[in-house]
Design an enzyme around this catalytic site. Structure first.
Site, PDB file in Angstrom:
ATOM      1  N   SER A  66      15.882   9.011   2.059  1.00  0.00           N
ATOM      2  CA  SER A  66      15.407   7.670   1.385  1.00  0.00           C
ATOM      3  C   SER A  66      15.262   7.724  -0.040  1.00  0.00           C
ATOM      4  CB  SER A  66      14.209   7.178   2.026  1.00  0.00           C
ATOM      5  OG  SER A  66      13.254   7.994   1.707  1.00  0.00           O
ATOM      6  N   CYS A 104      11.348  -0.082  -6.273  1.00  0.00           N
ATOM      7  CA  CYS A 104      11.209   1.443  -6.228  1.00  0.00           C
ATOM      8  C   CYS A 104      10.484   1.656  -7.400  1.00  0.00           C
ATOM      9  CB  CYS A 104      12.512   2.106  -6.114  1.00  0.00           C
ATOM     10  SG  CYS A 104      12.360   4.024  -6.170  1.00  0.00           S
ATOM     11  N   HIS A 319       7.888  10.640   3.860  1.00  0.00           N
ATOM     12  CA  HIS A 319       8.306  11.099   2.430  1.00  0.00           C
ATOM     13  C   HIS A 319       8.033  12.289   1.871  1.00  0.00           C
ATOM     14  CE1 HIS A 319       8.922  10.296  -1.951  1.00  0.00           C
ATOM     15  NE2 HIS A 319       9.900   9.422  -1.748  1.00  0.00           N
ATOM     16  N   MET A 323       6.213   7.669  -2.805  1.00  0.00           N
ATOM     17  CA  MET A 323       6.987   6.734  -3.249  1.00  0.00           C
ATOM     18  C   MET A 323       5.914   6.017  -4.458  1.00  0.00           C
ATOM     19  SD  MET A 323       7.021   6.593   0.233  1.00  0.00           S
ATOM     20  CE  MET A 323       6.267   5.149   1.148  1.00  0.00           C
TER      21      MET A 323
END
Length: 403
Positions: A66, A104, A319, A323
Site C-alpha cells: 500500500s 496520503c 503498515h 501513514m
C-alpha cells in the site's frame, strides 16, 4: 496479430516520508486523462501495474504494498491563496480500482518539492527573490478539500533533498520537510458525519461488529477517517510487527469486518458492501500503553522513549511504519481528553506525542480547542516532519490502448 506502440508520459518517481509514488503534472497527462474518469483510472492502473492477480505489480511502477502503489497529480492551484492543487490516487494491487477518497500524508511531503522542481512554482518568488531559505508552499489537497503547508528547504535556488534528518522507516537521512495540516478534521463528501471530527458525537463508542465482538472505539475524522481500538481488546500487545498480522488471514478478515462496520457507523458508507469500493478509508488502528519492543530494523525501542504504541492497517495490511494522515489522526486524537489514543498516552492535556510504530518512533503535535458553550472540539492544525527525494525522473511508458 495487431500490435500498438507504447506512449511516453512525463513523470517523476518520488519518495515522500515512508511512501513512494509516481508524480505527474496534470498538463503532461494525455488529454483523455486530464479529467477525472475511466480513462484516467485506467492509465494510472497500467502505470502502477494493476490489477495483478500475482500481487507483485511486476509489469508496472508499483512495489506491491500500500505504501508503494500510489499516484499523484499536481497542477497550479485554482484556489485563492494556494500555490498548487494536489490530487492523490491510491491504486489497488489486485483489483482494477483507484481510490480517490483520501489523502496520503507521507507523499504530501514531496508535493512542494515536486511543484518547485517541475517548474509549477518558482522557488525564487516564494523566497522573495532569494536563492536560499525555506520556501513555504500552500497546498490545496483536492481529495479532502484541506490546506497543507509544506516548508521546503532551498539551496542555491534548488530544492535541497539531502540532509541529516532521520525518519524511522526510511534507510537514509535526508532534508527535513515540516508539514502543517490545517483544520485537519475531514469533511467527507457524501458522508452523514456532517464534517464533524467525531461523527457519532462521542470521543469513545461501543462498536458492535457481528461475528467479531463489541469493542470500545474512538472514531475520528482528522487527517484521514480512523477507527482506534485498544490493542488488548483485540488480543494484541501493540508491539506487533507486520508478519504477526499480515501472515494471519483470519486476523486480516477480522480487521476488514471491523473497518466496514466502523465506516457504516461513521456515515462514510450507507451499506456494508460499499466498504469494498472504499479501501483507502477509513483506517483501523490499535493502541496500547508504552512497552519495550524491537522494531523491524532491529532497533530497540524503550517504553520510556515513547508516549504510546500504535499499529495501523492500510489497504488491508498492517503498515510497515505509519501513514502520514494516520499520524495526523493520532496527534489530533491524543490532544483530545478521553479518546482511546489520549488515554493510552496517559490522559489529560497533551500537545504532542511520540508514538511507537513497527519501524520505530514518530513525533506529531496538534493544537486542540474546546468550545466552552457546545463542548465541541476543533483542531487548528497538526504538525509533523517528514522528508522527500526524487528517485527517478523522465517518462513512464504504457501501451497506447491501455486507457
Amino acid at each position: 496479430m495487431s500490435t500498438v506502440p507504447q506512449i511516453k508520459v512525463p513523470a517523476t518517481y518520488m519518495r515522500g516520508g515512508t511512501s513512494k509514488g509516481v508524480f505527474f503534472r496534470l498538463q503532461d497527462l494525455p488529454a483523455s486523462a486530464q479529467t477525472p474518469g475511466a480513462a484516467r483510472d485506467a492509465l494510472l492502473l497500467r502505470v502502477i501495474g494493476s490489477p495483478d492477480p500475482y500481487g507483485k505489480q511486476i509489469d508496472g511502477m508499483g512495489g506491491a504494498t500500500s505504501s508503494t502503489s500510489k499516484t499523484v497529480i499536481l497542477s497550479a492551484s485554482s484556489k485563492p491563496d494556494h500555490d498548487v492543487d494536489y490530487l492523490f490516487g491510491q491504486v489497488a494491487i489486485d483489483k482494477a480500482f483507484v481510490d480517490w477518497s483520501g489523502n496520503c500524508g507521507n507523499l504530501s511531503a514531496a508535493v512542494g518539492s515536486f511543484a518547485i522542481s517541475s517548474c509549477l512554482l518558482d522557488a525564487k518568488k516564494l523566497l522573495d527573490g532569494k536563492d536560499n531559505g525555506v520556501a513555504v508552499v500552500r497546498i490545496w489537497q483536492v481529495n479532502i478539500s484541506k490546506t497543507i503547508i509544506a516548508h521546503v528547504p532551498i539551496t542555491n535556488g534548488q530544492v535541497q533533498e539531502t540532509g541529516d534528518f532521520e525518519l524511522d522507516g526510511v534507510t537514509f537521512p535526508a532534508a527535513e520537510v515540516q508539514l502543517e495540516f490545517l483544520d485537519p478534521a475531514a469533511d467527507e463528501e457524501g458522508s452523514d458525519a456532517g464534517g464533524s471530527m467525531f461523527p457519532t458525537g462521542n470521543v469513545v463508542d461501543q462498536l458492535d461488529v457481528p461475528g467479531v465482538g463489541v469493542f470500545k472505539a474512538t472514531m475520528i475524522n482528522a487527517g484521514i477517517p480512523t477507527i482506534f481500538i485498544n490493542a488488548e481488546d483485540l488480543g494484541y500487545t501493540g508491539t506487533e510487527l507486520q508478519e504477526a498480522i499480515n501472515s494471519d488471514a483470519a486476523a486480516l478478515a477480522k480487521f476488514e469486518t471491523i473497518r466496514a462496520h466502523g465506516a457504516l457507523r461513521m456515515g462514510l458508507i450507507k451499506h456494508l458492501d460499499e466498504a469494498a469500493k472504499r479501501q483507502h478509508t477509513p483506517k483501523v488502528a490499535f493502541v496500547a500503553k508504552p512497552k519495550d519492543y524491537v522494531s523491524s530494523s532491529g532497533k530497540q525501542v524503550n517504553a520510556n522513549e515513547i508516549d504510546l504504541l500504535v499499529r495501523a492497517l492500510s489497504m488491508g495490511k498492517l503498515h510497515h511504519a505509519m501513514m502520514g494522515t494516520a499520524a495526523v489522526s493520532i496527534g489530533t486524537a491524543a490532544a483530545i481528553p478521553g479518546t482511546l489514543v489520549n488515554l493510552a498516552a496517559g490522559g489529560g492535556v497533551i500537545k504532542a506525542v511520540r508514538f511507537g510504530h513497527p519501524s520505530g518512533t514518530l513525533r506529531v503535535g496538534a493544537e486542540a480547542l474546546q468550545d466552552p458553550a457546545s463542548g465541541a472540539w476543533s483542531v487548528s492544525k497538526a504538525i509533523m516532519s517528514r522528508s522527500a527525494r526524487v528517485l527517478m525522473e523522465g517518462w513512464v511508458r504504457v501501451p497506447a490502448d491501455s486507457f
